[in-house]
Design a protein around this motif. Structure first.
Motif, PDB file in Angstrom:
ATOM      1  N   THR A   9       0.857  -1.179   0.000  1.00 24.26           N
ATOM      2  CA  THR A   9       0.000   0.000   0.000  1.00 24.26           C
ATOM      3  C   THR A   9       0.905   1.246   0.000  1.00 24.26           C
ATOM      4  O   THR A   9       2.115   1.133   0.241  1.00 24.26           O
ATOM      5  CB  THR A   9      -0.878   0.031   1.263  1.00 24.26           C
ATOM      6  OG1 THR A   9      -0.003   0.276   2.382  1.00 24.26           O
ATOM      7  CG2 THR A   9      -1.629  -1.270   1.484  1.00 24.26           C
ATOM      8  N   ASN A  11       1.542   3.573   2.141  1.00 22.74           N
ATOM      9  CA  ASN A  11       2.392   3.770   3.328  1.00 22.74           C
ATOM     10  C   ASN A  11       3.508   2.736   3.397  1.00 22.74           C
ATOM     11  O   ASN A  11       4.591   3.010   3.922  1.00 22.74           O
ATOM     12  CB  ASN A  11       1.547   3.756   4.609  1.00 22.74           C
ATOM     13  CG  ASN A  11       0.719   5.024   4.723  1.00 22.74           C
ATOM     14  OD1 ASN A  11       1.222   6.119   4.517  1.00 22.74           O
ATOM     15  ND2 ASN A  11      -0.561   4.882   5.022  1.00 22.74           N
ATOM     16  N   LYS A  14       6.431   3.764   0.817  1.00 21.11           N
ATOM     17  CA  LYS A  14       7.361   4.829   1.255  1.00 21.11           C
ATOM     18  C   LYS A  14       8.645   4.209   1.794  1.00 21.11           C
ATOM     19  O   LYS A  14       9.742   4.672   1.509  1.00 21.11           O
ATOM     20  CB  LYS A  14       6.753   5.639   2.413  1.00 21.11           C
ATOM     21  CG  LYS A  14       5.507   6.396   2.103  1.00 21.11           C
ATOM     22  CD  LYS A  14       5.028   7.022   3.420  1.00 21.11           C
ATOM     23  CE  LYS A  14       3.652   7.587   3.300  1.00 21.11           C
ATOM     24  NZ  LYS A  14       3.150   8.103   4.595  1.00 21.11           N
ATOM     25  N   ILE A  33      -2.876  -7.001   5.098  1.00 23.20           N
ATOM     26  CA  ILE A  33      -3.945  -6.299   5.830  1.00 23.20           C
ATOM     27  C   ILE A  33      -5.329  -6.684   5.299  1.00 23.20           C
ATOM     28  O   ILE A  33      -6.322  -6.487   5.989  1.00 23.20           O
ATOM     29  CB  ILE A  33      -3.742  -4.756   5.826  1.00 23.20           C
ATOM     30  CG1 ILE A  33      -3.771  -4.189   4.404  1.00 23.20           C
ATOM     31  CG2 ILE A  33      -2.457  -4.370   6.554  1.00 23.20           C
ATOM     32  CD1 ILE A  33      -3.791  -2.672   4.353  1.00 23.20           C
ATOM     33  N   GLN A  38      -2.638  -7.616  10.440  1.00 27.40           N
ATOM     34  CA  GLN A  38      -2.174  -6.493  11.285  1.00 27.40           C
ATOM     35  C   GLN A  38      -2.715  -6.578  12.716  1.00 27.40           C
ATOM     36  O   GLN A  38      -2.281  -5.820  13.577  1.00 27.40           O
ATOM     37  CB  GLN A  38      -2.548  -5.141  10.639  1.00 27.40           C
ATOM     38  CG  GLN A  38      -4.017  -4.764  10.638  1.00 27.40           C
ATOM     39  CD  GLN A  38      -4.779  -5.354   9.459  1.00 27.40           C
ATOM     40  OE1 GLN A  38      -4.467  -6.436   8.966  1.00 27.40           O
ATOM     41  NE2 GLN A  38      -5.824  -4.663   9.024  1.00 27.40           N
ATOM     42  N   PHE A  39      -3.679  -7.487  12.919  1.00 30.01           N
ATOM     43  CA  PHE A  39      -4.248  -7.631  14.263  1.00 30.01           C
ATOM     44  C   PHE A  39      -3.634  -8.807  15.030  1.00 30.01           C
ATOM     45  O   PHE A  39      -4.057  -9.096  16.146  1.00 30.01           O
ATOM     46  CB  PHE A  39      -5.773  -7.810  14.179  1.00 30.01           C
ATOM     47  CG  PHE A  39      -6.470  -6.610  13.589  1.00 30.01           C
ATOM     48  CD1 PHE A  39      -6.608  -5.430  14.310  1.00 30.01           C
ATOM     49  CD2 PHE A  39      -6.977  -6.645  12.284  1.00 30.01           C
ATOM     50  CE1 PHE A  39      -7.245  -4.318  13.763  1.00 30.01           C
ATOM     51  CE2 PHE A  39      -7.608  -5.535  11.730  1.00 30.01           C
ATOM     52  CZ  PHE A  39      -7.743  -4.368  12.468  1.00 30.01           C
ATOM     53  N   ASN A  50      -2.033  -1.325  14.941  1.00 30.07           N
ATOM     54  CA  ASN A  50      -2.466  -2.314  13.935  1.00 30.07           C
ATOM     55  C   ASN A  50      -2.479  -1.790  12.492  1.00 30.07           C
ATOM     56  O   ASN A  50      -3.433  -2.019  11.757  1.00 30.07           O
ATOM     57  CB  ASN A  50      -3.820  -2.955  14.310  1.00 30.07           C
ATOM     58  CG  ASN A  50      -5.004  -2.021  14.369  1.00 30.07           C
ATOM     59  OD1 ASN A  50      -5.374  -1.564  15.449  1.00 30.07           O
ATOM     60  ND2 ASN A  50      -5.593  -1.717  13.238  1.00 30.07           N
ATOM     61  N   LYS A  51      -1.391  -1.124  12.140  1.00 27.26           N
ATOM     62  CA  LYS A  51      -1.255  -0.698  10.739  1.00 27.26           C
ATOM     63  C   LYS A  51       0.162  -0.974  10.268  1.00 27.26           C
ATOM     64  O   LYS A  51       1.087  -1.063  11.078  1.00 27.26           O
ATOM     65  CB  LYS A  51      -1.557   0.799  10.626  1.00 27.26           C
ATOM     66  CG  LYS A  51      -3.026   1.094  10.892  1.00 27.26           C
ATOM     67  CD  LYS A  51      -3.395   2.508  10.578  1.00 27.26           C
ATOM     68  CE  LYS A  51      -4.787   2.837  11.065  1.00 27.26           C
ATOM     69  NZ  LYS A  51      -5.852   2.256  10.245  1.00 27.26           N
ATOM     70  N   ILE A  52       0.290  -1.097   8.945  1.00 22.65           N
ATOM     71  CA  ILE A  52       1.638  -1.154   8.372  1.00 22.65           C
ATOM     72  C   ILE A  52       1.987   0.258   7.928  1.00 22.65           C
ATOM     73  O   ILE A  52       1.067   1.063   7.703  1.00 22.65           O
ATOM     74  CB  ILE A  52       1.747  -2.168   7.191  1.00 22.65           C
ATOM     75  CG1 ILE A  52       0.876  -1.760   6.009  1.00 22.65           C
ATOM     76  CG2 ILE A  52       1.388  -3.562   7.641  1.00 22.65           C
ATOM     77  CD1 ILE A  52       1.554  -0.964   4.960  1.00 22.65           C
ATOM     78  N   PRO A  53       3.248   0.611   7.818  1.00 20.34           N
ATOM     79  CA  PRO A  53       4.432  -0.212   7.972  1.00 20.34           C
ATOM     80  C   PRO A  53       4.980  -0.159   9.398  1.00 20.34           C
ATOM     81  O   PRO A  53       4.576   0.688  10.202  1.00 20.34           O
ATOM     82  CB  PRO A  53       5.427   0.477   7.019  1.00 20.34           C
ATOM     83  CG  PRO A  53       5.069   1.932   7.124  1.00 20.34           C
ATOM     84  CD  PRO A  53       3.573   1.954   7.293  1.00 20.34           C
ATOM     85  N   GLU A  71       4.563   3.921  12.299  1.00 22.01           N
ATOM     86  CA  GLU A  71       4.322   5.248  11.719  1.00 22.01           C
ATOM     87  C   GLU A  71       5.385   5.549  10.651  1.00 22.01           C
ATOM     88  O   GLU A  71       6.579   5.721  10.942  1.00 22.01           O
ATOM     89  CB  GLU A  71       4.283   6.382  12.748  1.00 22.01           C
ATOM     90  CG  GLU A  71       2.962   6.505  13.490  1.00 22.01           C
ATOM     91  CD  GLU A  71       1.772   6.861  12.580  1.00 22.01           C
ATOM     92  OE1 GLU A  71       1.932   7.650  11.649  1.00 22.01           O
ATOM     93  OE2 GLU A  71       0.685   6.309  12.804  1.00 22.01           O
ATOM     94  N   SER A  72       4.901   5.643   9.412  1.00 17.27           N
ATOM     95  CA  SER A  72       5.830   5.772   8.281  1.00 17.27           C
ATOM     96  C   SER A  72       6.719   7.015   8.374  1.00 17.27           C
ATOM     97  O   SER A  72       7.889   6.979   7.990  1.00 17.27           O
ATOM     98  CB  SER A  72       5.050   5.774   6.966  1.00 17.27           C
ATOM     99  OG  SER A  72       4.140   6.858   6.947  1.00 17.27           O
ATOM    100  N   VAL A 105       2.049  13.153   5.950  1.00 21.18           N
ATOM    101  CA  VAL A 105       1.534  12.181   6.920  1.00 21.18           C
ATOM    102  C   VAL A 105       0.210  12.666   7.528  1.00 21.18           C
ATOM    103  O   VAL A 105      -0.705  11.881   7.764  1.00 21.18           O
ATOM    104  CB  VAL A 105       2.600  11.909   8.012  1.00 21.18           C
ATOM    105  CG1 VAL A 105       2.028  11.056   9.124  1.00 21.18           C
ATOM    106  CG2 VAL A 105       3.817  11.227   7.414  1.00 21.18           C
TER     107      VAL A 105
END
Ligand SMILES: N[C@@H](CCC(=O)N[C@@H](CS)C(=O)NCC(=O)O)C(=O)O
Length: 210
Positions: A9, A11, A14, A33, A38-39, A50-53, A71-72, A105
Motif C-alpha cells: 500500500t 504507506n 514509502k 492487511i 495487522q491484528f 495495527n497498521k503497516i508499515p 508510523e511511516s 503524513v
C-alpha cells in the motif's frame, strides 16, 4: 539487516523506496492487511496501532539494542538519520523537508486515503466523495505550487518525496487529472523513473501480484 513489516500500500511503499534508495539490507515480513494480519498479537507488539508499515532495527547506531518503530513518517526520519541520507543537514533544508513530510503524513495521506475509501465503496455517498475529492484536489494544487521552481519537494531529493509519491500513484482512483497540475506531473514522471522506485514497486508486484 532491517526487519520490514510491509504490505503493498502507499504507506508501505514509502519505506521500500527508502530501503531501495539507501541500499540498506532488509528482510520483508508481509502483513496482509486484507487478511487482518495487522491484528495478530505478535504484530501488535511491534505496531500497536495495527497498521503497516513497521520496522525493527536490531542494531541501531548507538548500540542501544533493538529498536522497533511504527508510523511511516517516524520510520523515514529514523532511517534518514541512521544512514545520513535524504535529509539535509542545514537548518532550513532539514526543516523544510520535515515540514513536507509531516504535511504528507497529516494531510495528503489521510485525505487521499479517505478519497480512495469512499470512491471504492459500493454504496455511493456523494457528500463524502465530494468532500475528499475536493480536499485531494486542494492538496495536489498545494504540492503543484511547491514544485513550481524546483525539481524535488525540498531543496534536494528527500524523504518528503518518498512520502508523497506513493500517494500520487493512485491519482486516477482519487479522481485527479495530472494535466491540471503541470509541476506535480513533471515531478511524478521523474520520480517514476528512479531505479529504486521501480525496484520498490516491482517488489510489491512480487509480494502481492493482485
Ligand atoms: N499514519 C500511519 C498510517 C498507516 C496506515 O494507514 N496503514 C494502512 C495501510 S496504507 C493500514 O495498515 N491499514 C490497516 C488497518 O487500518 O487495519 C503511517 O503513516 O504509517
Amino acid at each position: 539487516m532491517i526487519d520490514f513489516y510491509y504490505w503493498t500500500t502507499p504507506n508501505g511503499h514509502k519505506i521500500s523506496i527508502f530501503l531501495e534508495e539507501a541500499g540498506l539490507e532488509y528482510r520483508i515480513f508481509p502483513i496482509n492487511i486484507g487478511k487482518d494480519k495487522q491484528f495478530s498479537p505478535d504484530y501488535l507488539k511491534i505496531s500497536p496501532n495495527n497498521k503497516i508499515p513497521a520496522i525493527v532495527d536490531p542494531s541501531p547506531k548507538d548500540g542501544s539494542g533493538p529498536l522497533s518503530l511504527f508510523e511511516s513518517g517516524a520510520i523515514l526520519l529514523y532511517l534518514a538519520e541512521k544512514t545520513n541520507l535524504f535529509l539535509a543537514k542545514d537548518l532550513h533544508s532539514r526543516n523544510e523537508t520535515l515540514q513536507w513530510l509531516f504535511w504528507q503524513v497529516g494531510g495528503l495521506g489521510p485525505m487521499a486515503g479517505q478519497n480512495g475509501h469512499f470512491s471504492r465503496l459500493p454504496e455511493v455517498i456523494p457528500y463524502a466523495i465530494n468532500r475528499y475529492v475536493k480536499e485531494t484536489t486542494r492538496l495536489y494544487s498545494v504540492l503543484d505550487k511547491q514544485l513550481a521552481n524546483r525539481e524535488y519537494i525540498a531543496k534536494q531529493y528527500s524523504i518528503a518525496d518518498m512520502a508523497c509519491f506513493p500517494w500520487i500513484v493512485p491519482y486516477e482512483m482519487q479522481q485527479q487529472n495530472l494535466d491540471d497540475f503541470p509541476n506535480l506531473k513533471r515531478w511524478f514522471l521523474i520520480m517514476k523513473e528512479r531505479p529504486a522506485v521501480q525496484r520498490a514497486y516491482a517488489l510489491a508486484q512480487k509480494i502481492n501480484p493482485k
